[in-house]
Scaffold this motif. Structure first.
Motif, PDB file in Angstrom:
ATOM      1  N   ARG A   1      -7.160  77.127   2.878  1.00  0.00           N
ATOM      2  CA  ARG A   1      -8.227  76.122   2.831  1.00  0.00           C
ATOM      3  C   ARG A   1      -7.958  75.159   1.687  1.00  0.00           C
ATOM      4  O   ARG A   1      -7.615  75.573   0.585  1.00  0.00           O
ATOM      5  CB  ARG A   1      -9.579  76.779   2.581  1.00  0.00           C
TER       6      ARG A   1
ATOM      7  N   MET B   1      -9.431  68.761   4.475  1.00  0.00           N
ATOM      8  CA  MET B   1      -9.286  69.422   5.777  1.00  0.00           C
ATOM      9  C   MET B   1      -9.652  68.464   6.926  1.00  0.00           C
ATOM     10  O   MET B   1     -10.534  67.630   6.793  1.00  0.00           O
ATOM     11  CB  MET B   1     -10.125  70.688   5.798  1.00  0.00           C
TER      12      MET B   1
ATOM     13  N   ASP C   1     -18.079  77.093   3.739  1.00  0.00           N
ATOM     14  CA  ASP C   1     -16.890  76.857   2.907  1.00  0.00           C
ATOM     15  C   ASP C   1     -17.230  76.970   1.430  1.00  0.00           C
ATOM     16  O   ASP C   1     -16.397  77.412   0.626  1.00  0.00           O
ATOM     17  CB  ASP C   1     -16.314  75.468   3.192  1.00  0.00           C
TER      18      ASP C   1
END
Ligand SMILES: *Cc1c(COP(=O)(O)O)cnc(C)c1O
Length: 381
Positions: free
Chosen positions: A4, A12, A342
């Motif tokens: 990530r 992203m 996240d």
């Protein structure tokens, strides 16, 4: 392992954007592609909150900064460059490269410039006709209050150029209402795309300056790009694939709505900052942007060990400091395609990596702190 990106560019890319970009290439001189361009034009005008054209350039964000200097400034435009980090410095380096005379206004890294400081500098340099600012100084994490600063610049009848490369799509930005003359951003930050595109929005006054410039330019000439924009085409072969992705990313931004998008970033950033405070770690910038959480690493917490642990063991890619900040800060970015999950994951990895390198952590405390902030508002998107 799942990787990530908690980095302030690249960020992203949403699955749907990647899928659109995987479609067979189409030709750029076709009605089909004009539709893509038209959709990008409208989406960008919404993103920058402007009724004027927003140019699309095939280059990284720095290219839009350079295009702004060579298209809007002249050899005789005395320019005030506010420098509070690497990116403020970049404005000055571009001016120097093209022989644009500039006065630096240096502020300590991690600080934000105040309206008073800017007013003072403009009063001391009455010949200044342009000011270069940075909304979110990505090298330090500091936020500059562009609405207030632009008003100060306009009172002096100077052009206001803003690097909003990580600000745009994260923080409120209203090009027309705030009187900004040039605002630029890049694709790999808040826009959730791979690197390779840059954008520039100009005021009517800036477009007048474009007509007068005596600086040389060709590929990045805003005049050439504007001409093509009017015909819903591009002066050269565009990055067709990236523009296809841009159309989709802008659609996502429009459907979320700018106010909600700014609020989502505010909540995610506040949750991460609260988690970091709970861990007993100080923040570096005095007025932090919602782009990233910048930790001032205390004695005994080594940057390279911590960042390697985060990436090698947990797949969490973060960024460090440059120049005078090398080894002194850890930057955890949270802009673009991220949600509450996240943030919770990032805080959890941070807790575990800190414990791994021997920092005292009460497991779960920082996660709980982040949760409390996130739970105050309805889940994002
Ligand atoms: C990333 C960044 C840039 C440079 O953009 P590139 O795409 O790397 O050329 C300039 N200014 C700020 C504030 C940035 O965050």
């Amino acid at each position: 392992m799942k990787t990530r990106l908690y980095t302030p560019g690249p960020t992203m890319v949403p699955e749907q954007v990647s899928l659109d970009m995987a479609a067979p290439i189409i030709h750029h001189r076709t009605p089909e592609f004009s539709k893509v361009l038209q959709s990008c034009h409208e989406g960008l005008q919404y993103l920058f909150q402007t009724k004027n054209p927003v140019l699309m350039l095939t280059c990284s964000g720095t290219g839009a900064m350079e295009g702004a200097v060579v298209s809007v400034l002249s050899r005789s435009t005395l320019t005030l460059v506010v420098r509070g980090g690497k990116f403020g410095e970049r404005w000055g380096e571009i001016c120097a490269a093209y022989g644009v005379p500039f006065v630096p206004l240096d502020i300590p890294w991690g600080e934000s410039i105040t309206a008073e400081q800017l007013e003072e500098a403009l009063a001391a340099n009455p010949g200044v006709r342009a000011v270069c600012l940075t909304q979110s100084e990505t090298s330090t994490g500091a936020l500059n209050d562009i609405k207030t600063l632009a008003a100060v610049v306009k009172k002096r009848n100077a052009l206001c150029l803003v690097d909003s490369i990580t600000g745009c799509g994260v923080h409120e930005l209203r090009v027309d209402d705030w009187g900004i003359d040039v605002a630029v951003t890049g694709s790999q930050k808040g826009l959730m795309l791979p690197p390779g595109l840059a954008f520039a929005a100009l005021s009517d006054e800036a477009w007048e300056a474009v007509k007068r410039t005596d600086l040389p330019s060709y590929y990045l000439s805003f005049a050439k790009h504007r001409k093509s924009w009017e015909k819903t085409t591009t002066p050269w072969t565009p990055a067709i694939t990236l523009l296809t992705g841009l159309a989709r990313a802008l659609e996502m931004i429009r459907s979320e709505g700018l106010e909600k998008l700014w609020e989502r970033h505010q909540n995610m950033a506040e949750a991460m900052r609260q988690a970091v405070r709970t861990l007993g770690l100080p923040l570096f910038p005095r007025v932090p942007a919602n782009v990233q959480t910048v930790i001032a690493l205390p004695e005994g917490l080594e940057y390279s060990r911590l960042s390697k642990q985060l990436f090698n063991v947990y797949g969490m890619k973060t960024a460090g400091g440059q120049d005078q900040l090398t080894g002194k800060i850890l930057r955890i970015a949270h802009l673009g395609y991220l949600d509450d999950g996240d943030i919770v994951a990032g805080v959890s990895f941070l807790e575990r990596a800190l414990a791994d390198v021997g920092w005292k952590v009460n497991s779960g405390e920082a996660v709980a702190a982040a949760q409390r902030v996130l739970a105050r508002t309805p889940a994002a998107q």
